[in-house]
Design a protein around this motif. Structure first.
Motif, short mmCIF file in Angstrom:
data_model
loop_
_atom_site.label_atom_id
_atom_site.label_comp_id
_atom_site.label_asym_id
_atom_site.label_seq_id
_atom_site.Cartn_x
_atom_site.Cartn_y
_atom_site.Cartn_z
N CYS A 285 0.83 -1.21 0.00
CA CYS A 285 0.00 0.00 0.00
C CYS A 285 0.86 1.25 0.00
O CYS A 285 0.55 2.24 -0.68
CB CYS A 285 -0.92 0.00 1.23
SG CYS A 285 -2.32 -1.13 1.10
N ASN B 207 0.95 4.08 -3.01
CA ASN B 207 0.72 5.50 -2.75
C ASN B 207 1.90 6.34 -3.26
O ASN B 207 1.71 7.41 -3.83
CB ASN B 207 0.51 5.73 -1.27
CG ASN B 207 -0.17 7.05 -0.95
OD1 ASN B 207 -0.88 7.17 0.04
ND2 ASN B 207 0.03 8.07 -1.76
N GLY C 160 -3.43 8.07 1.97
CA GLY C 160 -4.24 6.94 2.40
C GLY C 160 -3.46 5.65 2.50
O GLY C 160 -3.59 4.89 3.46
N ASN D 125 -7.92 4.56 4.24
CA ASN D 125 -7.33 4.31 2.93
C ASN D 125 -8.41 4.01 1.89
O ASN D 125 -8.35 4.52 0.76
CB ASN D 125 -6.36 3.12 3.02
CG ASN D 125 -5.84 2.70 1.67
OD1 ASN D 125 -5.48 3.52 0.83
ND2 ASN D 125 -5.81 1.40 1.43
#
Length: 200
Positions: free
Chosen positions: A21, A25, A49, A105
Motif C-alpha cells: 500500500c 501511494n 491513504g 485508505n
C-alpha cells in the motif's frame, strides 16, 4: 485452536500488504510514471491513504499480532491464563486501529477513483485540471481522451487507487477477524503458552 498462532499468521500477512500500500501511494506521486510539479498531482494522493492509513497505522496491529504467539504472561495475578487473556484483549484495540487505518485508505482511494486523475487538458489553455465529473469516465472510456498527458495517466491512477481499495479491504477483513479471534482468546484463554513453559 491457538489464538496466538492465528494472530501471528494475520500479522505475517498484514506487513507485506502495508508495504504494498505504501509503494502504491508513492507511485501515485509520479503520474503516468513521470515526474511532475507537486501542483499537478491529484489531491487525494496528498491525503496519504496508502502511506498513513494502510501503511504506518497498519504496522502497529501487525507487530502486536506477530508478538502474541511469543507472549509469555502466565501466572499473572495468581491466574496462569489472565496475562494471555489481557494480551488477546489488547490485540482487539490494535485491530480496531488497523480497521480505522484501512477504512481511511479505502475512503481516500474511492474518492480518487470517483474523481479521476488531475491531468493536462487542452480545453483550458493547456492547464492541469480534473476533466471528469462524478465517475462518468468509468463507464465511458472515450472520455479518457480528455486527458492529453501524461501518457496513460487515467490507467495509472485507476489501477493504483483500485489496488489501494482492494488491499485496504483485505486489511480491514483481517483486522476484523483478529477482533473475533481476540475476543475468543480473551474469553476462553490460551493455556498452551503456560503448558509450554512447564506450568500446570
Amino acid at each position: 485452536m491457538c489464538c496466538g498462532k492465528c494472530a501471528k499468521c494475520l500479522g505475517t500477512i498484514l506487513i507485506p500488504l502495508a508495504v504494498l500500500c505504501t509503494i502504491a501511494n508513492i507511485l501515485l506521486f509520479f503520474p503516468g510514471g513521470t515526474i511532475q510539479d507537486s501542483a499537478n498531482i491529484s489531491d487525494e494522493v496528498w491525503y496519504f491513504g496508502g502511506i498513513l492509513g494502510s501503511g504506518l497505522l497498519m504496522l502497529f496491529p501487525a507487530l502486536v499480532f506477530l508478538g502474541l504467539n511469543n507472549n509469555d504472561c502466565c501466572g499473572c495475578c495468581g491466574n496462569e491464563s489472565c496475562g494471555k487473556r489481557f494480551a488477546m484483549f489488547s490485540s482487539i484495540i490494535f485491530a480496531a486501529v488497523g480497521i480505522l487505518g484501512a477504512a481511511y485508505n479505502i475512503v481516500v482511494a474511492s474518492l480518487g477513483v470517483h474523481k479521476g486523475p488531475k491531468c493536462l487538458t487542452y480545453e483550458e489553455n493547456n492547464t492541469w485540471s480534473y476533466p471528469f465529473n462524478h465517475g462518468d469516465y468509468l463507464d465511458d472510456k472515450t472520455l479518457w481522451e480528455l486527458c492529453k498527458g501524461p501518457e496513460s495517466i487515467v490507467t495509472w491512477n485507476l489501477t493504483l487507487f483500485s489496488l489501494l481499495m482492494i488491499m485496504g479491504c483485505a486489511q480491514a477483513v483481517l483486522c476484523l477477524f483478529q477482533v473475533i479471534n481476540g475476543l475468543f482468546g480473551a474469553i476462553c484463554g490460551d493455556h498452551k503458552c503456560c503448558e509450554g513453559n512447564g506450568a500446570v
